[in-house]
Design a protein around this motif. Structure first.
Motif: not given
Length: 417
Positions: A25-45
């Motif tokens: 859960l710790a490693c999986g959650a951290a990976i998803v946090t980075l991967s999904m977190g970055i792509r969720h902000g693409f609309g700002l560009w």
């Protein structure tokens, strides 16, 4: 003594249950946090890039639409590879592609190259670093009585990534510039590589494919002939259409209506924050009540929330309320959908089957983001796409109700396969 197997059984000839639940859960959650977190902000560009490059919104929207489609296509093969050889290699490859795609997104001089980097490369990267692969590790290492809850935790991590990363991305754009912000993110995303070590299952250490009772072809024929699998795919199509249209086009929609860019940044962050609670709640409820009812409720609620948002007077407060309520429903479809796939078909080919369902999600994502740009450029408004999103929400609620969640019976297969 032979008997009908239970696909949800956790015992199998390819057993790799060697990781602790906390580590997964710790490693999986951290990976998803980075991967999904970055792509969720693409609309700002969207506006900074199109204004700097002299491109139309459709050019940017098409690249992000290709990204979502590529994510779906590559997700199938990433799931197959993760089921067969383990998640570690897939995640590391995805992280490297992610970094390369972000660099290309910053430096692309033409719309075609932008589509190849922001679209194809990052789409392939997300296939290897998000839910289908991470959920495969969860399915193999966490027992069925806690699996839906654990998937809710992983999905909540993706939501927290949106809450955490979108304001950071907005700050990077305003302080460094849009191009430099992308280059900074290309370095940050490489943190996924050491995190992947925490998901390196010893059962796959030899690099040889694990033995299983059902071939890929048999698993696919079984799933695609099963009506409930088709219904889940139809519902997930709608999920992709709604969330990606809103995530990419809402910042520009709000700016067109005279609201400041900060309102959009705060709104996306609120979606991420409240989705932490929504996905966790959906995963937890999936252990107690029928998952098809959870999914139908989520889709119908989305349709109602969008309709109320469009009918109400627009203000920063109405945007924040909409974002908060929509956030509760945002990725909350992910835990029950993936959990019911594991419940019906078992965990042997879970990442692959989840990849196919997610491909349907990404077809919807492609249409949602592309139609948003296409219809805006031709009508000067997003209204038509908003109305389509409402109608699709009602449709998805109806198609999820007949889903059968019981484990599929496989005649002639040994118990525990």
């Amino acid at each position: 003594m032979a008997s009908n197997p239970s696909p949800s059984s956790d015992s199998a000839t390819y057993s790799v249950q060697t990781l602790s639940m906390l580590q997964v859960l710790a490693c999986g959650a951290a990976i998803v946090t980075l991967s999904m977190g970055i792509r969720h902000g693409f609309g700002l560009w969207l506006q900074p890039i199109t204004q700097a490059q002299g491109w139309t919104r459709e050019t940017f929207a098409f690249a992000i639409a290709v990204q979502n489609l590529a994510w779906g296509v590559f997700g199938i093969f990433a799931g197959m590879a993760a089921d067969r050889f383990g998640a570690f290699r897939v995640i590391v490859g995805g992280a490297l592609l992610y970094a390369l795609g972000l660099v290309g997104m910053a430096l692309s001089p033409t719309g075609l190259l932008f589509t190849l980097t922001a679209g194809v490369l990052i789409g392939a990267a997300q296939a290897g670093t998000t839910y289908a692969v991470i959920y495969g590790v969860i399915g193999r290492n966490i027992s069925s009585d806690k699996r839906s809850w654990a998937m809710g935790v992983a999905a909540a991590a993706g939501s927290f990534g949106q809450f955490l990363m979108v304001p950071i991305e907005g700050f990077l754009i305003s302080s460094l510039g849009w191009k430099e912000a992308l280059l900074a993110l290309s370095i940050a995303v490489l943190m996924i590589v050491p995190l992947a070590l925490g998901l390196h299952e010893s059962g796959f250490a030899s690099g040889k494919p694990v033995k299983r009772e059902q071939t890929i072809g048999q698993a696919l024929r079984e799933a695609f002939k099963y009506p409930s699998f088709q219904l889940l795919m139809a519902g997930y199509f709608v999920c992709g259409f709604q969330v990606v249209f809103i995530g990419v086009h809402m910042p520009s929609y709000l700016k067109d209506k005279g609201l400041s860019p900060q309102v959009a940044s705060y709104a996306l962050a609120l979606i991420g924050l409240f989705n932490v609670f929504g996905t966790y709640l959906a995963g937890s409820l999936g252990q107690k009540i029928a998952k098809r009812k959870i999914l139908a409720t989520i889709y119908l609620s989305r349709a109602i929330v969008i309709a109320v948002f469009l009918a109400a007077p627009l203000s920063p407060m109405s945007v924040y309320i909409f974002a908060s309520v929509m956030g509760l429903l945002w990725l909350s479809t992910i835990p029950p959908t993936n959990a019911v796939v594991a419940q019906i078909f078992g965990i042997q080919h879970m990442s692959m089957l989840g990849g196919f369902i997610f491909f349907s999600h990404q077809i919807g994502s492609f249409l949602g983001v592309w139609l948003g740009g296409y219809l805006y450029d031709r009508t000067g408004s997003y209204d038509i796409v908003w109305y389509i999103a409402i109608a699709l929400g009602v449709f998805a609620a109806l198609v999820n109700l007949p889903v059968r969640e019981a484990p599929i019976a496989r005649a002639g297969v040994p118990q525990g396969a």
